[in-house]
Motif scaffolding. Sequence first.
Motif, PDB file in Angstrom:
ATOM      1  N   THR A 176       0.820  -1.215   0.000  1.00 17.32           N
ATOM      2  CA  THR A 176       0.000   0.000   0.000  1.00 17.32           C
ATOM      3  C   THR A 176       0.855   1.266   0.000  1.00 17.32           C
ATOM      4  OG1 THR A 176      -0.137   0.229   2.418  1.00 17.32           O
ATOM      5  CG2 THR A 176      -1.755  -1.223   1.347  1.00 17.32           C
ATOM      6  N   GLY A 177       2.169   1.089   0.160  1.00 19.24           N
ATOM      7  CA  GLY A 177       3.075   2.226   0.229  1.00 19.24           C
ATOM      8  C   GLY A 177       3.398   2.659   1.636  1.00 19.24           C
ATOM      9  N   ALA A 178       2.827   1.971   2.631  1.00 17.79           N
ATOM     10  CA  ALA A 178       3.093   2.304   4.027  1.00 17.79           C
ATOM     11  C   ALA A 178       4.301   1.520   4.536  1.00 17.79           C
ATOM     12  CB  ALA A 178       1.864   2.006   4.883  1.00 17.79           C
ATOM     13  N   ASP A 179       4.817   1.938   5.674  1.00 21.45           N
ATOM     14  CA  ASP A 179       5.960   1.270   6.296  1.00 21.45           C
ATOM     15  C   ASP A 179       5.465   0.051   7.061  1.00 21.45           C
ATOM     16  OD1 ASP A 179       8.162   0.443   7.714  1.00 21.45           O
ATOM     17  OD2 ASP A 179       8.587   2.385   8.628  1.00 21.45           O
ATOM     18  N   PRO A 180       5.857  -1.156   6.662  1.00 15.07           N
ATOM     19  CA  PRO A 180       5.351  -2.343   7.363  1.00 15.07           C
ATOM     20  C   PRO A 180       5.783  -2.422   8.820  1.00 15.07           C
ATOM     21  CG  PRO A 180       7.127  -2.934   5.856  1.00 15.07           C
ATOM     22  CD  PRO A 180       6.770  -1.511   5.562  1.00 15.07           C
ATOM     23  N   LEU A 181       6.895  -1.784   9.156  1.00 16.79           N
ATOM     24  CA  LEU A 181       7.352  -1.827  10.545  1.00 16.79           C
ATOM     25  C   LEU A 181       6.371  -1.136  11.474  1.00 16.79           C
ATOM     26  CD1 LEU A 181      11.167  -1.134  10.012  1.00 16.79           C
ATOM     27  CD2 LEU A 181      10.010  -3.348  10.275  1.00 16.79           C
ATOM     28  N   THR A 182       5.684  -0.118  10.965  1.00 19.60           N
ATOM     29  CA  THR A 182       4.695   0.574  11.796  1.00 19.60           C
ATOM     30  C   THR A 182       3.450  -0.269  12.015  1.00 19.60           C
ATOM     31  OG1 THR A 182       3.626   1.673   9.922  1.00 19.60           O
ATOM     32  CG2 THR A 182       5.508   2.796  10.920  1.00 19.60           C
ATOM     33  N   ALA A 183       3.284  -1.315  11.211  1.00 21.27           N
ATOM     34  CA  ALA A 183       2.101  -2.179  11.327  1.00 21.27           C
ATOM     35  C   ALA A 183       2.324  -3.336  12.291  1.00 21.27           C
ATOM     36  CB  ALA A 183       1.716  -2.720   9.956  1.00 21.27           C
ATOM     37  N   LEU A 184       3.521  -3.456  12.835  1.00 24.71           N
ATOM     38  CA  LEU A 184       3.820  -4.608  13.686  1.00 24.71           C
ATOM     39  C   LEU A 184       2.911  -4.712  14.915  1.00 24.71           C
ATOM     40  CD1 LEU A 184       7.713  -4.769  13.453  1.00 24.71           C
ATOM     41  CD2 LEU A 184       6.093  -6.541  12.745  1.00 24.71           C
TER      42      LEU A 184
END
Length: 265
Positions: free
Chosen positions: A137-145
Amino acid sequence: MCGGGGWDPGEATDDTQMAVLVGESLLECGGLELPDVFRRFRRWAASEPKDIGLQTEAVLDSGDPWDLAAALHFQVSQRAAGNGALMRAATSAVYFAPHGRDTTMDAARRLSALTHGDAAAWEGTAVLHELIRVALTGADPLTALPDTLAALRPDHRPRYATVLAPDWHPDLATEFNGAVWPCLGSAVWALRTTTSYEDAVRAAIDLGGDTDTVAAVTGALAGAVYGITAIPERWTTPLHVPLPGFGERVLRTPELTELATRLNT
């Protein structure tokens, strides 16, 4: 990419071979048909690929039905938390990404359960699916942890919270990275501590151990973050994926690119 140890330069191992089989099944069946995926796995395994995980081989060679083989193996062995389901998840993660967190994590669990009876393998693959979805989606996956961890089964959450924490390092692993949680943790660490696709994959390889799988998981995640143009041409030029059991088929970069494009549409 230099060859050696019985491998030609750029020759893919079982990680990518199984990922291709998953991707082609999803496209040809128009969705998740677990018996079809299992049949493809079994056909591949019977053709004596150069490399196959011991646990995966035991399940696929058992002769048991697709919906019982992994569970029966786990009942006997009590050991089924290897990274063999995680390693092949790139194609399914791309395919299910447009369908949201719940759907992609559920698909990851169901695909993992074909060969791995331990829910630890299911949950780790579910995390990877979701992180790739977020990255696409273009977001940072680390922030989704944090939200991803919250979506895991409570009994498996603490172990994954440990290896996915910002201060975790692969040197802190309590198991070999052939296990699913240190493998995933190492891939996330490689992404977190580098700033390019190439550097992330190199960092993963330099950890040693189960290098092809740790690098495959890292490459799947870093590829979703940085995109195809970030992959060095000197890597994509020799890349080829033989498919034992499926004639003389060998997929190269143009065929793999087409597969990825179809999975993402």
